[in-house]
Motif scaffolding. Sequence first.
Motif, PDB file in Angstrom:
ATOM      1  N   GLU A  80       0.840  -1.198   0.000  1.00 61.08           N
ATOM      2  CA  GLU A  80       0.000   0.000   0.000  1.00 61.08           C
ATOM      3  C   GLU A  80       0.874   1.247   0.000  1.00 61.08           C
ATOM      4  N   VAL A  82       0.590   5.797  -0.146  1.00 58.64           N
ATOM      5  CA  VAL A  82      -0.192   7.023  -0.116  1.00 58.64           C
ATOM      6  C   VAL A  82       0.440   7.938  -1.156  1.00 58.64           C
ATOM      7  N   SER A  89      -4.390  13.615  -0.843  1.00 52.48           N
ATOM      8  CA  SER A  89      -3.809  12.290  -1.073  1.00 52.48           C
ATOM      9  C   SER A  89      -4.889  11.250  -1.327  1.00 52.48           C
ATOM     10  N   THR A  91      -5.011   6.720  -1.106  1.00 54.82           N
ATOM     11  CA  THR A  91      -4.279   5.523  -0.704  1.00 54.82           C
ATOM     12  C   THR A  91      -4.585   4.433  -1.723  1.00 54.82           C
TER      13      THR A  91
END
Length: 181
Positions: A80, A82, A89, A91
């Motif tokens: 993962e 960001v 932002s 994710t």
Amino acid sequence: MLSNASRKLSGILVFIASVFFAFSVQAHGPSRLKVQETITIDAPAEKVWKTVGAFNSLSWLPPVTSVEMISGEPDQKGAERVVHVGDQSVTEALKKYDAAGMMLKYKIIKDNTALLPVTNYQSTLKVVADGDKSIVTWKAGFYRGYPNNDPPEDLNDKAAIEAITGLYQLGLRNLKALMEN
């Protein structure tokens, strides 16, 4: 011949069916949208893949100010990141990574419709060798940012398609410029 009770029951059933149909049409909601952009780059596929396949970097995508890995390895499913654009932002999670096939799939797992007016966004980036050149394809499927009927202009189908198309065209043009210099 139908009795009055049968006619009334038949009329009620027709009414209920038409109301159900009207509500089901109203409740349809948005359709899945798709965008695909492709560019040919005068650079070897391995060189292009080294940049495009780096899930922990989007140095080739101009609006991105930084990428922060929050879990996993950047070449492993489930990783993962960001992605920051100024103070906004999203994710994203890596769904598939195929180094040999020069392809990765990812999805946004934390939407930000102020940054990208989309929801349920999933994307694929693929690099294919074409002699000493590369063909890069970036495609996505997504829904508009407003899931209900009558979306505001900034979250409708048109806004979603224009945002993703513009991002992809900008990114691929910049990737081409970087790889060909």
